[in-house]
Design a protein around this motif. Sequence first.
Motif, PDB file in Angstrom:
ATOM      1  N   UNK A   3       0.827  -1.210   0.000  1.00 19.76           N
ATOM      2  CA  UNK A   3       0.000   0.000   0.000  1.00 19.76           C
ATOM      3  C   UNK A   3       0.862   1.261   0.000  1.00 19.76           C
ATOM      4  N   UNK A   4       1.962   1.234   0.730  1.00 18.50           N
ATOM      5  CA  UNK A   4       2.902   2.365   0.713  1.00 18.50           C
ATOM      6  C   UNK A   4       3.399   2.608  -0.704  1.00 18.50           C
ATOM      7  N   UNK A   5       3.916   1.549  -1.335  1.00 15.76           N
ATOM      8  CA  UNK A   5       4.482   1.721  -2.679  1.00 15.76           C
ATOM      9  C   UNK A   5       3.415   2.186  -3.661  1.00 15.76           C
ATOM     10  N   UNK A   6       2.196   1.653  -3.535  1.00 19.50           N
ATOM     11  CA  UNK A   6       1.107   2.063  -4.429  1.00 19.50           C
ATOM     12  C   UNK A   6       0.752   3.535  -4.214  1.00 19.50           C
ATOM     13  N   UNK A   7       0.743   3.965  -2.949  1.00 10.90           N
ATOM     14  CA  UNK A   7       0.451   5.365  -2.649  1.00 10.90           C
ATOM     15  C   UNK A   7       1.518   6.275  -3.247  1.00 10.90           C
ATOM     16  N   UNK A   8       2.777   5.903  -3.065  1.00  8.04           N
ATOM     17  CA  UNK A   8       3.865   6.713  -3.632  1.00  8.04           C
ATOM     18  C   UNK A   8       3.823   6.695  -5.152  1.00  8.04           C
ATOM     19  N   UNK A   9       3.394   5.588  -5.712  1.00 10.55           N
ATOM     20  CA  UNK A   9       3.247   5.501  -7.168  1.00 10.55           C
ATOM     21  C   UNK A   9       2.208   6.520  -7.652  1.00 10.55           C
ATOM     22  N   UNK A  10       1.104   6.639  -6.947  1.00  9.28           N
ATOM     23  CA  UNK A  10       0.089   7.638  -7.292  1.00  9.28           C
ATOM     24  C   UNK A  10       0.683   9.043  -7.168  1.00  9.28           C
ATOM     25  N   UNK A  11       1.406   9.293  -6.092  1.00 10.59           N
ATOM     26  CA  UNK A  11       2.019  10.606  -5.889  1.00 10.59           C
ATOM     27  C   UNK A  11       3.048  10.922  -6.976  1.00 10.59           C
ATOM     28  N   UNK A  12       3.700   9.883  -7.487  1.00 12.15           N
ATOM     29  CA  UNK A  12       4.766  10.103  -8.475  1.00 12.15           C
ATOM     30  C   UNK A  12       4.248  10.745  -9.757  1.00 12.15           C
ATOM     31  N   UNK A  13       2.955  10.631 -10.009  1.00 12.52           N
ATOM     32  CA  UNK A  13       2.384  11.261 -11.198  1.00 12.52           C
ATOM     33  C   UNK A  13       2.433  12.791 -11.096  1.00 12.52           C
ATOM     34  N   UNK A  14       2.466  13.307  -9.856  1.00 11.52           N
ATOM     35  CA  UNK A  14       2.477  14.765  -9.657  1.00 11.52           C
ATOM     36  C   UNK A  14       3.738  15.244  -8.956  1.00 11.52           C
ATOM     37  N   UNK A  15       4.464  14.349  -8.354  1.00 10.38           N
ATOM     38  CA  UNK A  15       5.669  14.719  -7.602  1.00 10.38           C
ATOM     39  C   UNK A  15       6.834  13.931  -8.192  1.00 10.38           C
TER      40      UNK A  15
END
Length: 170
Positions: free
Chosen positions: A117-129
């Motif tokens: 879940x951490x990696x998936x959350x950061x993956x979502x954030x990576x689209x904007x950050x």
Amino acid sequence: MQQSQTEHESLAAYLDDHLVGAETGVRLFTAAQRTWEGSPYEETFARLAEEISDERDELESLIHALGYSRSKVKAAAAMVGAAAGKLGPLNPLSTGGGATGQLELESLQSLVRMKESLWRTLLVLSAKDHRFNTARLQELTETARRQQEDVAAVMEQTAAQRFLGSAESI
């Protein structure tokens, strides 16, 4: 997009929480390796403990690269947890059998699910950050899925022995 101080604090706290969880995971997977010592599953848990240790180190490096620092309170809690972890809280008798063995396996699977879940959350954030490495986060997500499957396989392959008994011990 400019991030506010509050957003940075929230992300820093989230990553720090996961770092505490990763430290716990390393201890618990190392304990599981001891539990399954001498069994066909010992190598699985040795590999998982090493992988999770490496991922913990990678998360810690990411936190520092982002310019965040560890919470002193959470770092202290992690040290207390390390001491308690030596007692084998999930499986104090270090047996793979019975309910405690089952609960240990389920807990390990849950820990890896939280890490996914951490990696998936950061993956979502990576689209904007763009401070996050999207390709690496995808790899880490896939690794976490495989690790869950590895623990599930041990659980499934040993469940009948654990609860129904057999001539072969776990």
